[in-house]
Design an enzyme around this catalytic site. Structure first.
Site, PDB file in Angstrom:
ATOM      1  N   GLU A 174     -31.392  34.820 -54.790  1.00 47.28           N
ATOM      2  CA  GLU A 174     -31.302  33.785 -55.542  1.00 47.28           C
ATOM      3  C   GLU A 174     -29.747  33.224 -55.811  1.00 47.28           C
ATOM      4  OE1 GLU A 174     -33.388  36.295 -56.007  1.00 47.28           O
ATOM      5  OE2 GLU A 174     -35.299  35.284 -55.404  1.00 47.28           O
ATOM      6  N   HIS A 218     -43.986  37.719 -62.513  1.00 44.46           N
ATOM      7  CA  HIS A 218     -44.621  36.396 -62.096  1.00 44.46           C
ATOM      8  C   HIS A 218     -45.370  35.420 -63.009  1.00 44.46           C
ATOM      9  CE1 HIS A 218     -44.402  38.877 -58.593  1.00 44.46           C
ATOM     10  NE2 HIS A 218     -44.745  37.978 -57.600  1.00 44.46           N
TER      11      HIS A 218
END
Lengths: 382, 336
Positions: free
Chosen positions: B60, B129
């Site tokens: 990321e 998540h």
């Protein structure tokens, strides 16, 4: 034995050779692989590289003096790293893009950044000193290693556009432990990005020796990422120039990134706020002073028949002139307008910040009114 | 008008942006060949090529950091973060680089980067998540933060985010990816309301209910239920979290005198705190009661079988409405 073999922590497992074309005493080393890359560097060009190094060392000294005199808040000296920076920066084309850390003053000099622009950040008058697109050099990076990713992204874009422009990322030995640098090496290799990772291994990350960052010479890491690693004497301007040209040529031919470890030494403190006597020894410093990047070039030029005394005198005169100009420019640099604190946070109008700006303007205006009421004449306090 | 899911509406918006401007590039993990784990980028790599829709290594920080370099080069990168909880490795590049470079470069370097983040819970997902990290970014100067709630907005707002010269954190309500709505695929950006503008969805006189993202539909359902009970709720979809468009919220609170803010993220230091403080500052004399926050608990996101005890639902929102109205509620008799 090469300079970097000796290590304060003893963590390095064994020495690796490095590319060296001019020895510390000024002898030219013949090298069939690297000599062809610097064939055009005649004595005149080498003399110019010498002058570059003398000028940036003088600038650096002046900046330290300005900090000691209260004109700058802080200064990170480059002393000792002149060859690594001048040699690599002189290998670049104008359209190549530089992403540096905060110590690449000599690179900025080569990219025609005005010394006063360079120092304005350290005086605290600006968040950055220059327009990156006027010099193809990004604003300096304080976050260690972050710029390696920026260089990689820039290079990916240049490649996608079909140009042969390259990017170069400057960082130090400490940065090689940062995730950003390692992630940049992964991205650059995966996308064959035309980027040069130029690591100045100056042996120290503030107080931490390079042996704490790596158990093996840094250039060896390149292999694990799938790119060539070049280990070069970072105090040899000619060798650095050759190594950087090789890396740039690979980049332009679409062969991807190269990692260069320039083995050098930070002669001064990390910054003017640092005290290196707490973590390193005088004999170590003395040893590195003998490998000075500037003296060896002068010695070589002198041995080649150049008027060394005249060259030295001219270079010093130029350096003193640049330093005097810098001092005059920086000490007269105006403080920025208070309301400019809100400028350029956003590129587009922003209702939240516009309101905050308006409120602060009203607050500041109270002092104008107060001074008018108090004196009705000049000299009202703000 | 076409019936599209929110995911397909985003896909159409991204296709539009890719076609309009060759400097737009999409980057992310699994977004190319696979089309993204939620299929938001489905088919775009085949249509525009591997240099426009880029499958990236799993990093990321790498994604955001290379996007910064691409922006320096004049590109408009659109980065997909696969799940909300995966954004943190890229946090430094977002807050220290993306957010600050326009300021640091005195306006010479633009950072027109869009960071797409599927956010929120309610899908029974594994750890990391289901998070709602929007407040971190709303707190960061230099970023814009928006959250879409329906297909029509998603289609326009993603194009507006990409066209913006400021960096935008674009939050997508993942549990509503597959809900359909009317989308005008030919809508022009010139006629669309700016993404910074809040949207008043239902008119009401008793309570102003402010929310964003997936909870917008829950809030509408709550308004419908409350109406049967004789309570009239004005639901406002904020759409933009930084900056917040306070004008319609202020106007509403001046009429209703009562404010409820709902979000999935935890309460402490959240968007609700900011909105409650700002509205109190701006509308104090109009308030009949202290603003009420209905939020997730201040806990790590819980296991899936417990998430219904974490996420505000219709009944918890109505309990908050009762509280702001001074009607019997879960905290009746409890000292504040």
């Amino acid at each position: 034995m090469t300079p970097s073999d000796r290590d304060a922590t003893g963590l390095l497992t064994r020495p690796d050779p490095f590319v060296q074309l001019i020895t510390p005493t000024g002898e030219r080393v013949r090298d069939d692989v690297h000599d062809p890359w610097v064939r055009d560097i005649d004595l005149d060009v080498l003399a110019r590289l010498y002058r570059d190094m003398v000028v940036v060392r003088r600038l650096d000294t002046e900046a330290t003096a300005l900090q000691r005199q209260g004109e700058l808040g802080l200064w990170p000296p480059l002393a000792g790293q002149e060859a690594a920076q001048i040699g690599s920066a002189r290998a670049l084309r104008g359209d190549d893009f530089v992403f540096s850390s905060y110590r690449e003053h000599a690179v900025a000099w080569v990219r025609d950044v005005q010394p006063a622009e360079l120092l304005s950040v350290w005086r605290g008058t600006a968040a950055s000193g220059w327009n990156p697109y006027e010099h193809n050099m990004a604003v300096p990076q304080i976050i260690i290693g972050a710029q390696a990713l920026h260089a990689t992204g820039y290079a990916m874009g240049a490649r996608w556009e079909g140009t042969d422009t390259a990017a170069i990322a400057y960082f130090g030995d400490g940065a090689t432990s940062e995730g950003d640098v390692n992630e940049a090496l992964v991205f650059a290799a995966s996308f064959d990005a035309p980027v040069v990772f130029f690591c100045q291994n100056n042996q120290w990350a503030i107080s931490e020796p390079v042996g704490l960052q790596s158990k093996q010479p840094l250039a060896r890491r390149a292999d694990g990422f799938g790119m060539p690693g070049i280990r070069v004497d970072g105090n040899d301007v000619l060798a650095v120039l050759a190594a950087t040209r090789i890396a740039l040529d690979r980049a332009r031919r679409g062969e991807g990134p190269t990692f260069i470890e320039a083995v050098t030494y930070r002669i001064g403190p990390h910054t003017t706020a640092d005290d290196p006597t707490r973590y390193r020894t005088e004999p170590e410093l003395a040893e590195w002073r003998e490998r000075d990047p500037i003296a060896r070039v002068l010695a070589f030029l002198e041995a080649s028949g150049v008027d060394a005394e005249g060259l030295q005198r001219d270079a010093q005169a130029e350096a003193d002139r640049v330093a005097a100009d810098l001092r005059a420019a920086i000490t007269t640099l105006a403080d920025p307008e208070p309301m400019s604190v809100f400028d350029h946070v956003y590129a587009e109008p922003n209702s939240h910040l516009d309101r905050q700006r308006d409120h602060y303007a009203r607050y500041l205006a109270m002092f104008d009114d107060a001074s008018h009421e108090a004196s009705g004449s000049e000299g009202g306090a703000r | 008008m076409t019936q599209l899911t929110l995911a397909k509406a985003l896909n159409a918006g991204l296709r539009h942006a890719l076609a309009d401007d060759e400097k737009v590039v999409l980057m992310g993990e699994d977004i190319g060949t696979l089309g993204g784990v939620f299929r938001v980028t489905d088919g775009l790599k085949a249509e525009f090529g591997a240099h426009r829709v880029v499958d990236s290594p799993l990093s990321e920080a790498g994604l955001i950091g290379t996007a910064v370099g691409l922006a320096y080069r004049g590109f408009r990168p659109v980065v997909e973060i696969q799940f909300d909880g995966f954004i943190y490795p890229g946090f430094d590049q977002i807050v220290a680089q993306v957010a600050k470079l326009h300021y640091r470069s005195r306006g010479t370097v633009k950072m027109p980067i869009t960071i797409r983040v599927p956010f929120g819970g309610g899908i029974g997902a594994a750890e990391h998540h289901s998070e709602s990290p929007e407040a971190y970014f709303a707190h960061t100067a230099g970023l814009r933060v928006v959250a879409c709630s329906n297909p029509a907005d998603a289609h326009l707002m993603i194009r507006q985010a990409i066209a913006s010269d400021d960096p935008v954190l674009f939050f997508e309500p993942k549990r509503r990816y597959h809900v359909k709505g009317e989308v005008d695929l030919d809508a022009s950006l010139a006629d669309a309301p700016p993404m910074g503008v809040a949207s008043t969805l239902t008119r009401g006189d008793d309570v102003t209910l402010v929310t964003y993202g997936a909870l917008v539909q829950t809030a509408r359902d709550a308004a419908t239920a409350a109406a049967e009970d004789g309570v009239s709720i004005e639901v406002i979809d904020l759409r933009s979290l930084a900056p917040i468009d306070y004008a319609p919220v202020e106007a509403s609170v001046r009429r209703t005198g009562r404010l409820v803010i709902a979000h999935e993220a935890g309460q402490q230091g959240g968007m609700g705190a900011e909105i409650a403080a700002s509205i109190t500052e701006r509308c104090f004399e109009f308030l009949e009661a202290a603003p009420v926050r209905v939020t997730g608990h201040d806990i790590p996101y819980p296991p899936a079988k417990l998430e219904r005890h974490h996420l505000p639902d219709l009944d918890r929102i109505l309990d908050g409405v009762d509280r702001v109205l001074g009607r019997p509620n879960s905290l009746s008799g409890v000292e504040a």
